[in-house]
Enzyme design. Sequence first.
Site, mmCIF file in Angstrom:
data_model
loop_
_atom_site.group_PDB
_atom_site.id
_atom_site.type_symbol
_atom_site.label_atom_id
_atom_site.label_comp_id
_atom_site.label_asym_id
_atom_site.label_seq_id
_atom_site.Cartn_x
_atom_site.Cartn_y
_atom_site.Cartn_z
ATOM 1 N N CYS A 117 0.809 -1.224 0.000
ATOM 2 C CA CYS A 117 0.000 0.000 0.000
ATOM 3 C C CYS A 117 0.842 1.275 0.000
ATOM 4 O O CYS A 117 0.319 2.366 -0.197
ATOM 5 C CB CYS A 117 -0.941 -0.018 1.193
ATOM 6 S SG CYS A 117 -1.899 -1.540 1.257
ATOM 7 N N HIS A 262 -3.463 6.617 2.231
ATOM 8 C CA HIS A 262 -3.870 5.308 1.691
ATOM 9 C C HIS A 262 -5.233 4.951 2.282
ATOM 10 O O HIS A 262 -5.441 5.034 3.490
ATOM 11 C CB HIS A 262 -2.816 4.259 2.053
ATOM 12 C CG HIS A 262 -3.305 2.866 1.903
ATOM 13 N ND1 HIS A 262 -3.914 2.425 0.749
ATOM 14 C CD2 HIS A 262 -3.309 1.816 2.769
ATOM 15 C CE1 HIS A 262 -4.267 1.162 0.908
ATOM 16 N NE2 HIS A 262 -3.919 0.777 2.125
ATOM 17 N N ASN A 292 -10.106 -1.014 0.202
ATOM 18 C CA ASN A 292 -8.657 -0.836 0.176
ATOM 19 C C ASN A 292 -8.111 -1.427 -1.128
ATOM 20 O O ASN A 292 -8.093 -2.637 -1.298
ATOM 21 C CB ASN A 292 -8.063 -1.551 1.400
ATOM 22 C CG ASN A 292 -6.549 -1.487 1.464
ATOM 23 O OD1 ASN A 292 -5.888 -1.181 0.480
ATOM 24 N ND2 ASN A 292 -6.002 -1.806 2.623
HETATM 25 N N1 ACO Z 1 -17.987 -9.157 10.148
HETATM 26 C C1 ACO Z 1 -18.475 -9.337 11.391
HETATM 27 N N2 ACO Z 1 -17.684 -9.535 12.465
HETATM 28 C C2 ACO Z 1 -16.349 -9.544 12.260
HETATM 29 C C3 ACO Z 1 -15.779 -9.358 10.977
HETATM 30 C C4 ACO Z 1 -16.653 -9.159 9.893
HETATM 31 N N3 ACO Z 1 -16.216 -8.975 8.633
HETATM 32 N N4 ACO Z 1 -14.427 -9.420 11.086
HETATM 33 C C5 ACO Z 1 -14.139 -9.622 12.380
HETATM 34 N N5 ACO Z 1 -15.305 -9.700 13.097
HETATM 35 C C6 ACO Z 1 -15.481 -9.908 14.523
HETATM 36 C C7 ACO Z 1 -14.283 -10.561 15.153
HETATM 37 O O1 ACO Z 1 -14.378 -11.976 15.068
HETATM 38 C C8 ACO Z 1 -14.406 -10.073 16.588
HETATM 39 O O2 ACO Z 1 -15.376 -10.850 17.251
HETATM 40 P P1 ACO Z 1 -15.160 -11.254 18.806
HETATM 41 O O3 ACO Z 1 -15.146 -9.952 19.538
HETATM 42 O O4 ACO Z 1 -16.355 -12.101 19.080
HETATM 43 O O5 ACO Z 1 -13.854 -11.975 18.857
HETATM 44 C C9 ACO Z 1 -14.973 -8.673 16.443
HETATM 45 O O6 ACO Z 1 -15.575 -8.631 15.142
HETATM 46 C C10 ACO Z 1 -13.938 -7.582 16.542
HETATM 47 O O7 ACO Z 1 -12.850 -7.877 15.667
HETATM 48 P P2 ACO Z 1 -11.562 -7.009 15.646
HETATM 49 O O8 ACO Z 1 -10.531 -7.675 14.769
HETATM 50 O O9 ACO Z 1 -11.185 -6.645 17.037
HETATM 51 O O10 ACO Z 1 -12.103 -5.705 14.896
HETATM 52 P P3 ACO Z 1 -11.402 -4.287 14.736
HETATM 53 O O11 ACO Z 1 -12.219 -3.249 15.365
HETATM 54 O O12 ACO Z 1 -9.925 -4.347 15.068
HETATM 55 O O13 ACO Z 1 -11.504 -4.051 13.163
HETATM 56 C C11 ACO Z 1 -10.195 -4.106 11.162
HETATM 57 C C12 ACO Z 1 -10.840 -4.930 12.268
HETATM 58 C C13 ACO Z 1 -11.268 -3.373 10.388
HETATM 59 C C14 ACO Z 1 -9.455 -5.053 10.219
HETATM 60 C C15 ACO Z 1 -9.201 -3.073 11.773
HETATM 61 O O14 ACO Z 1 -8.374 -3.713 12.708
HETATM 62 C C16 ACO Z 1 -8.333 -2.408 10.737
HETATM 63 O O15 ACO Z 1 -8.803 -1.637 9.915
HETATM 64 N N6 ACO Z 1 -7.016 -2.617 10.766
HETATM 65 C C17 ACO Z 1 -6.108 -1.981 9.825
HETATM 66 C C18 ACO Z 1 -6.097 -2.643 8.515
HETATM 67 C C19 ACO Z 1 -5.237 -1.832 7.561
HETATM 68 O O16 ACO Z 1 -5.140 -0.638 7.669
HETATM 69 N N7 ACO Z 1 -4.564 -2.405 6.598
HETATM 70 C C20 ACO Z 1 -3.744 -1.527 5.744
HETATM 71 C C21 ACO Z 1 -2.710 -2.145 5.124
HETATM 72 S S1 ACO Z 1 -3.247 -3.162 3.838
HETATM 73 C C22 ACO Z 1 -1.856 -3.523 2.879
HETATM 74 O O17 ACO Z 1 -0.756 -3.068 3.072
HETATM 75 C C23 ACO Z 1 -2.056 -4.525 1.785
#
Ligand code: ACO
Length: 339
Positions: A117, A262, A292
């Site tokens: 990214c 990004h 993304n």
């Molecule tokens: N739908 C429903 N529930 C979900 C989903 C989904 N798609 N995905 C995860 N959950 C659940 C999990 O199982 C968890 O359940 P639990 O509490 O029962 O265990 C709950 O939702 C919370 O999950 P978290 O992983 O804690 O969610 P978070 O608030 O951290 O959000 C996310 C996840 C959106 C991925 C966030 O962490 C994020 O945006 N991270 C950064 C990603 C990023 O910026 N990447 C950039 C680089 S990409 C590259 O370089 C190619």
Amino acid sequence: MKPLKTHGTHILSTGSAVPSLCINNDMLSNIIDTSDQWISTRTGIKERRILANHQSIIDLATEASFEALNKGFLDAQELDLILFATSTPNDLFGSASQVQTIIGAYKAAAFDITAACSGFVIALAIAHQFIQTGVYANVLVIGADTLSQWVDWSDRTTCILFGDGAGAAILQKSQDNDILTFELNTNGQESHQLSIAYKSNQKLDTSKQVNVAPKNKSQYQYLTMNGKEVYKFAVSSVPASIVKCLQKTELEVEAITWLLLHQANQRILETVAHKLKISNNRILSNIQFYGNTSAASIPIALNEAFNTGHICNGDIIAISGFGAGLTWGTILVKWNIIQ
Ligand code: ACO
């Protein structure tokens, strides 16, 4: 010793392309255990574009490149260099040469840059170096990725985030300099937080004195990501990177007209803006439409913001990429294209 003569870099034009197949959150909730509500509130994403079977990353990259060439009134034969930022080439040896042939840029050197990214920001910085030193006059920078081909569509924690697309910009040697400064970083110690790792499914027994040809072809694993760690990395590293660029140029944060990060997660964009005391209405965001798109996200957003009249002549844009590697960096641009 003669002082090194440096030249300015002008952003001549931009272009972008996305596939026509649109998958919204409700459609995803039919195949995995998720909901529009979860995806929208956690990420800001409502829909994403996905490559159809008959299309390839080259189709998107060439469409974006042709738009940039047409808008810049530049013949492809005038290009000296093509930098193709992608982590999803359709040939491991590189995809830039295929773009070179299709657009007819026969005089241009062309190669790929792999930096996920951050790829587009890194490629812009490289193009700027070639122009500043007078080596090249016209450089086409492409950012394109098709991560839909690399995610596990049964893994709801990753597949909901990504979409496919391409963006391009043409940089040109000029008396004025639109690129005010840049800074780039890598922390390889945290590379395991986000990767598409090589899958070692065969071992050549080198202890035997016989030639044993491996039977299986090489493969890569699905994309894996520690979302929480990547989130924390982004919201701490990106503001620091922007501040470094401001210090180098002796500009105050108020000088930034637009924050173009990004497009990974709307919450990341807003948290970075908040930390820098930049109001949300100065964030350029199209994440709700595309998700993304990795190396493509910045040039797509840049092209759309210019086409829709958001970015104007004289605006200062802080452009930051971040992602796998871990890599991150910022480039400060003073926009100088009159609509
Ligand atoms: N739908 C429903 N529930 C979900 C989903 C989904 N798609 N995905 C995860 N959950 C659940 C999990 O199982 C968890 O359940 P639990 O509490 O029962 O265990 C709950 O939702 C919370 O999950 P978290 O992983 O804690 O969610 P978070 O608030 O951290 O959000 C996310 C996840 C959106 C991925 C966030 O962490 C994020 O945006 N991270 C950064 C990603 C990023 O910026 N990447 C950039 C680089 S990409 C590259 O370089 C190619």
